[in-house]
Design a protein around this motif. Sequence first.
Motif, PDB file in Angstrom:
ATOM      1  N   ARG A   5      -5.461   7.331  -0.621  1.00 46.16           N
ATOM      2  CA  ARG A   5      -4.594   7.729  -1.735  1.00 46.16           C
ATOM      3  C   ARG A   5      -4.649   9.254  -1.904  1.00 46.16           C
ATOM      4  O   ARG A   5      -3.625   9.901  -2.080  1.00 46.16           O
ATOM      5  N   GLU A   6      -5.851   9.792  -1.813  1.00 46.52           N
ATOM      6  CA  GLU A   6      -6.015  11.247  -1.909  1.00 46.52           C
ATOM      7  C   GLU A   6      -5.323  11.954  -0.739  1.00 46.52           C
ATOM      8  O   GLU A   6      -4.702  13.005  -0.913  1.00 46.52           O
ATOM      9  N   ASN A   9      -1.541  11.965  -1.416  1.00 45.15           N
ATOM     10  CA  ASN A   9      -1.217  12.964  -2.441  1.00 45.15           C
ATOM     11  C   ASN A   9      -1.412  14.379  -1.923  1.00 45.15           C
ATOM     12  O   ASN A   9      -0.616  15.278  -2.232  1.00 45.15           O
ATOM     13  N   TYR A  69       2.370   3.877   4.153  1.00 42.50           N
ATOM     14  CA  TYR A  69       2.903   3.763   2.792  1.00 42.50           C
ATOM     15  C   TYR A  69       4.418   3.546   2.821  1.00 42.50           C
ATOM     16  O   TYR A  69       4.944   2.662   2.152  1.00 42.50           O
ATOM     17  N   CYS A 107      -5.557   1.923   4.743  1.00 47.96           N
ATOM     18  CA  CYS A 107      -4.257   2.183   4.116  1.00 47.96           C
ATOM     19  C   CYS A 107      -3.630   0.888   3.617  1.00 47.96           C
ATOM     20  O   CYS A 107      -3.122   0.825   2.491  1.00 47.96           O
ATOM     21  N   GLU A 110      -5.369  -0.412   0.518  1.00 44.09           N
ATOM     22  CA  GLU A 110      -5.101   0.406  -0.674  1.00 44.09           C
ATOM     23  C   GLU A 110      -3.646   0.309  -1.124  1.00 44.09           C
ATOM     24  O   GLU A 110      -3.370   0.179  -2.316  1.00 44.09           O
ATOM     25  N   PHE A 111      -2.708   0.401  -0.201  1.00 43.49           N
ATOM     26  CA  PHE A 111      -1.297   0.550  -0.583  1.00 43.49           C
ATOM     27  C   PHE A 111      -0.546  -0.764  -0.768  1.00 43.49           C
ATOM     28  O   PHE A 111       0.469  -0.790  -1.467  1.00 43.49           O
ATOM     29  N   ASP A 114       0.528  -1.754  -4.212  1.00 47.28           N
ATOM     30  CA  ASP A 114       1.605  -0.996  -4.863  1.00 47.28           C
ATOM     31  C   ASP A 114       2.956  -1.704  -4.739  1.00 47.28           C
ATOM     32  O   ASP A 114       3.867  -1.392  -5.500  1.00 47.28           O
TER      33      ASP A 114
END
Length: 116
Positions: A5-6, A9, A69, A107, A110-111, A114
């Motif tokens: 995520r970092e 961003n 993502y 990834c 984490e994603f 979303d």
Amino acid sequence: MYNVREMLNSFSQGLEKLTETNKQNVAAFSRLLSSTYKPGALDTKTKELMSVAIGVYSRCEYCIVYHCYKALESGATREEILESAMVSVAFGGGPSMAYTSTLLSECLDEFEKDFK
């Protein structure tokens, strides 16, 4: 262990910062991406799956994070993303497998949430 995520961003913020001194170049890059990923003979999801595979093959960590993502955002499933990465493993061998089993897997973990 990566903080994906970092990384996502950081990439976006880095482009914004780079715009301060290289506005024309960043704008040209953004136009290229926008044009390339528009649906045409291939839909956006297919193009993002290709980008995941190319990112894994070329060992570009930020490419893997960003395009994983974007692939999820365009409707790709975990299975489709992993299968596209395995095509790159057929060409890239061990290094591609290493990035698939580590960074790409993180990834997805984490994603995925979303887009559910």
